[in-house]
Design an enzyme around this catalytic site. Structure first.
Site, PDB file in Angstrom:
ATOM      1  N   ASP A  39       0.870  -1.163   0.000  1.00 35.20           N
ATOM      2  CA  ASP A  39       0.000   0.000   0.000  1.00 35.20           C
ATOM      3  C   ASP A  39       0.917   1.225   0.000  1.00 35.20           C
ATOM      4  OD1 ASP A  39      -2.352   1.586   0.276  1.00 35.20           O
ATOM      5  OD2 ASP A  39      -1.938   1.745   2.417  1.00 35.20           O
ATOM      6  N   ASP A  67      -0.086   5.040   0.964  1.00 37.09           N
ATOM      7  CA  ASP A  67      -0.286   6.019   2.028  1.00 37.09           C
ATOM      8  C   ASP A  67      -0.197   5.367   3.404  1.00 37.09           C
ATOM      9  OD1 ASP A  67      -0.793   7.919   0.013  1.00 37.09           O
ATOM     10  OD2 ASP A  67      -2.903   7.336  -0.060  1.00 37.09           O
ATOM     11  N   SER A 127      -5.901   5.237  -3.943  1.00 33.47           N
ATOM     12  CA  SER A 127      -5.843   6.625  -4.377  1.00 33.47           C
ATOM     13  C   SER A 127      -5.495   6.758  -5.847  1.00 33.47           C
ATOM     14  CB  SER A 127      -4.804   7.386  -3.542  1.00 33.47           C
ATOM     15  OG  SER A 127      -4.634   8.702  -4.038  1.00 33.47           O
ATOM     16  N   ASN A 180      -4.142   9.382  -6.785  1.00 36.49           N
ATOM     17  CA  ASN A 180      -2.988  10.270  -6.703  1.00 36.49           C
ATOM     18  C   ASN A 180      -1.674   9.515  -6.545  1.00 36.49           C
ATOM     19  OD1 ASN A 180      -4.482  12.826  -6.658  1.00 36.49           O
ATOM     20  ND2 ASN A 180      -5.191  12.173  -4.654  1.00 36.49           N
TER      21      ASN A 180
END
Length: 256
Positions: A19, A21, A140, A142
């Site tokens: 992952d 973040d 995300s 992003n």
């Protein structure tokens, strides 16, 4: 220092699916601030219970953005039309609120930047040096921008983010599909792959996907909660997963 419980735990693993973040970068903190900037005034204007950090961990953390909006609103008994991903940030829809949050996130990222966790970078580099495969699996959209801002994009040939999931029609975490797709892209079966997650939804996805190992990273959720969700081991820093350093060989002269 590496603990006995985690030393060598990745020996039977050929690919590690990270992952982003809260695992590779502290952007979970940026996301938390962005969600707070969205929901604190929004819920106050609605007369709903105030937004807290506990809401982030319980309803938002690890989920795709619009699903996070939908889940948080449902916890407050608020229902909005889904709208469309093209909705402007000021539109009163799930997508509109999600897009408003994304604006807040990009503002914080642009003004404050992001630096990857040193221990996480050390682990990624050690895995690559040892011939292992690595990928990023993030809810995300992003993710590419965050990887670039942190200066670690070149380490990952496979990035399965929110945009990829939407394009392929893959359900997001807590379903295991995005992790399974990343493993497929790397050519490694799930049983030989490890999932590394700090969010309960991500750990649940790793457990549901029957991966060889699910590592929980405790950045605030709590070790007990991560273990209960399906983590096989919990660390506070990914450097704990590094093998112990081999001492330099002693020369005959030094032994005398």
């Amino acid at each position: 220092m590496t603990s006995p419980a985690t030393t060598g735990i990745l020996e039977e693993i050929d690919a590690v699916l990270f992952d982003l973040d809260g695992v590779l970068t502290p952007t979970a903190e940026v996301h938390m601030r962005a969600w707070s900037r969205l929901f604190t005034p929004y819920l106050e204007a609605r007369g709903a219970a105030p937004y807290t950090d506990a809401d982030y961990f319980a309803h938002i953390d690890g989920r795709p953005r619009y699903e996070g909006v939908r889940t948080l609103l449902a916890a407050r008994g608020i229902t909005l039309p889904d709208g469309d991903p093209s909705d402007a940030p000021d539109v009163e829809t799930v997508c509109g609120l999600g897009n408003r949050k994304n604006e807040e996130f990009n503002t914080v990222l642009a003004t404050e930047g992001v630096v990857a966790y040193p221990g996480s970078v050390r682990l990624v580099d050690a895995l690559l040096a040892g011939g292992r495969s690595v990928a990023v699996v993030s809810s995300s959209k992003n993710a590419p921008a965050v990887l670039a801002a942190a200066g670690i994009a070149d380490r990952f040939d496979v990035v399965v983010d929110g945009a990829v999931a939407a394009e392929l029609g893959l359900p997001g975490k807590p379903e295991p599909d995005t992790f399974r797709h990343a493993a497929d892209e790397l050519g490694v079966p799930p049983g030989r792959s490890a999932v590394v997650e700090d969010a309960l939804s991500g750990v649940t996805a790793g457990k549901a996907g029957a991966f060889g190992l699910v590592v929980g990273v405790d950045r605030g959720v709590g070790a007990d909660a991560l273990l209960a969700a399906g983590a096989g081991v919990v660390v506070t820093d990914l450097a704990e997963l590094l093998p112990p350093e081999t001492p330099a060989p002693t020369s005959p002269e030094d032994a005398q």
